[in-house]
Design a protein around this motif. Sequence first.
Motif, PDB file in Angstrom:
ATOM      1  N   GLU A   1       7.523  10.506  -3.667  1.00  0.00           N
ATOM      2  CA  GLU A   1       6.509   9.522  -3.277  1.00  0.00           C
ATOM      3  C   GLU A   1       6.971   8.097  -3.575  1.00  0.00           C
ATOM      4  O   GLU A   1       6.686   7.163  -2.811  1.00  0.00           O
ATOM      5  CB  GLU A   1       5.188   9.824  -3.981  1.00  0.00           C
TER       6      GLU A   1
ATOM      7  N   ASP B   1       0.851  -1.188   0.000  1.00  0.00           N
ATOM      8  CA  ASP B   1       0.000   0.000   0.000  1.00  0.00           C
ATOM      9  C   ASP B   1       0.888   1.240   0.000  1.00  0.00           C
ATOM     10  O   ASP B   1       1.246   1.762   1.063  1.00  0.00           O
ATOM     11  CB  ASP B   1      -0.922  -0.007   1.222  1.00  0.00           C
TER      12      ASP B   1
ATOM     13  N   GLU C   1       1.562   1.256  -7.287  1.00  0.00           N
ATOM     14  CA  GLU C   1       1.308  -0.120  -6.883  1.00  0.00           C
ATOM     15  C   GLU C   1       2.028  -1.130  -7.769  1.00  0.00           C
ATOM     16  O   GLU C   1       2.255  -2.269  -7.356  1.00  0.00           O
ATOM     17  CB  GLU C   1      -0.199  -0.386  -6.897  1.00  0.00           C
TER      18      GLU C   1
ATOM     19  N   GLN D   1       0.321   4.321  -0.562  1.00  0.00           N
ATOM     20  CA  GLN D   1      -0.230   5.494   0.104  1.00  0.00           C
ATOM     21  C   GLN D   1      -0.025   5.433   1.615  1.00  0.00           C
ATOM     22  O   GLN D   1       0.332   6.433   2.250  1.00  0.00           O
ATOM     23  CB  GLN D   1      -1.726   5.626  -0.204  1.00  0.00           C
TER      24      GLN D   1
ATOM     25  N   ILE E   1       3.577   6.294   2.185  1.00  0.00           N
ATOM     26  CA  ILE E   1       3.828   7.722   2.015  1.00  0.00           C
ATOM     27  C   ILE E   1       3.354   8.496   3.237  1.00  0.00           C
ATOM     28  O   ILE E   1       4.037   9.388   3.748  1.00  0.00           O
ATOM     29  CB  ILE E   1       3.126   8.236   0.742  1.00  0.00           C
ATOM     30  N   ASP E   2       2.159   8.136   3.737  1.00  0.00           N
ATOM     31  CA  ASP E   2       1.627   8.808   4.923  1.00  0.00           C
ATOM     32  C   ASP E   2       2.533   8.582   6.130  1.00  0.00           C
ATOM     33  O   ASP E   2       2.802   9.507   6.904  1.00  0.00           O
ATOM     34  CB  ASP E   2       0.216   8.299   5.229  1.00  0.00           C
TER      35      ASP E   2
END
Length: 302
Positions: free
Chosen positions: A132, A11, A100, A13, A16-17
């Motif tokens: 990213e 995942d 992905e 994202q 990145i978070d």
Amino acid sequence: MTNATDDERHDPQAAIDAQGDRRRTELDDRIFEHAAGDDQEGIPFVGAGPGDPGLLTVTGKELLEGADLVVHAGSLVNSELLESYCGDAELVNSIGKDLEELVPLMHDAYEDGLSVVRLHSGDPAIFGAALEQMDALEHEGVPTYFVPGVTSAFAASATLRTQLTLNEVANHVAFTRPQGKTLSEDEDHVSEFVGMGDVTTCIYLGTHAVRDTMERLLEDGHDPTTPVAVVYHASWPDEDVLVGTIDSIADQVEEAGYRASALVVVGDAVTGAGYERSYLYGDWANGEPESSDATETEAGDD
């Protein structure tokens, strides 16, 4: 660099978070251990430069020549560069692939012991969407680092045979992009930069929007005779240069049929007219600089 949990591993994202949260509280130790150009562990994110293979950095060339896998930015990278320096590597075009797909591809190759290079056009730090990818890889335990490249604004200024900064003409340079799908009207500051008068405004990713951009500048009351250059494929074999003004350049771009891959430069530095002699070769050249400003000028700011 951190290790992802099982839930975050596939995942990007979430990775990145998590990396973003970490950046708010601590600095990466490698900031203080390595300088740009150092030989480092991990996957390098290399700037391919503006197009001409000769404008690739020496470090970038060496990394490409030693790579097993090069993930590159498709047609944004000159095929001649790929043929010249990536002959022994597997080439993967990143265009059309999302995080992905890209992150596991690079992660698995690196974990298998392959030498992996991520090749971005220009300089990856300028509208490159590199961080990213790097954060997603770092969170999975794969170290990454930047290798700078020559951005298209510098190639364009070389083609135009001028400087982006000129004494008494342009004291500042703005790298920006116009409003569109990824930038709202409120986030578009092109008019503000042009309105400052002594700024050379370099517009990336805006070839398709030249007319809209110029019309907004006219609506905001900017001088219609302000010089504008559009350099298509700066440093490529098919490079083309259009030079006009705020009120004429859109017609030239549309007549040429360009919709992408051009750098738009707005400001008096386009022509290089009207500048004044710099302090570097002025009266104090044979003596000691009298101020910090003079010292900065000696370093090449003017």
